[in-house]
Design a protein around this motif. Structure first.
Motif, PDB file in Angstrom:
ATOM      1  N   GLN A  41       0.832  -1.207   0.000  1.00 36.20           N
ATOM      2  CA  GLN A  41       0.000   0.000   0.000  1.00 36.20           C
ATOM      3  C   GLN A  41       0.867   1.258   0.000  1.00 36.20           C
ATOM      4  OE1 GLN A  41      -2.285  -0.878   3.508  1.00 36.20           O
ATOM      5  NE2 GLN A  41      -3.940  -1.860   2.342  1.00 36.20           N
ATOM      6  N   ALA A  46      -1.046   4.418  -1.549  1.00 38.31           N
ATOM      7  CA  ALA A  46      -2.322   4.364  -0.840  1.00 38.31           C
ATOM      8  C   ALA A  46      -2.152   4.574   0.665  1.00 38.31           C
ATOM      9  CB  ALA A  46      -3.001   3.022  -1.098  1.00 38.31           C
ATOM     10  N   ARG A  47      -0.936   4.542   1.146  1.00 39.61           N
ATOM     11  CA  ARG A  47      -0.644   4.686   2.569  1.00 39.61           C
ATOM     12  C   ARG A  47       0.658   5.473   2.702  1.00 39.61           C
ATOM     13  NH1 ARG A  47      -1.567   1.758   7.520  1.00 39.61           N
ATOM     14  NH2 ARG A  47      -3.202   0.585   6.527  1.00 39.61           N
TER      15      ARG A  47
END
Length: 90
Positions: A41, A46-47
């Motif tokens: 991620q 996404a993170r």
């Protein structure tokens, strides 16, 4: 990461999906798969966190920095040694 996403809707939680994937892959602990998912991620943005590529570059730069420090120490010692020779031919 993809395997966990594919089976996520078949389980009551992400942790259960991670456990199922860990079992399918024969990984000893679900925590290992969870870390892979989190790092994946980070890698795709996404993170928040340090990507695998950034981590590798940082490791390489730290190693290079240590090598340069060692080279500088050697050169400093050599310059002190040669400066201390009073009867060195010119």
């Amino acid at each position: 990461m993809r395997m966990v996403a594919e089976v996520r809707d078949q389980h009551e939680s992400e942790w259960a999906a991670i456990g199922a994937v860990a079992e399918l892959l024969g990984v000893g602990t679900s925590e290992t798969v969870r870390k892979w998912v989190r790092q994946g991620q980070v890698n795709v943005g996404a993170r928040a966190g340090v990507t695998t590529e950034e981590s590798a570059e940082l490791k390489r730069l730290r190693w290079e920095n240590e090598e340069l420090k060692r080279a500088n120490a050697i050169l400093k010692s050599a310059s002190i040694f040669f400066a201390a020779e009073p009867d060195r031919p010119q």
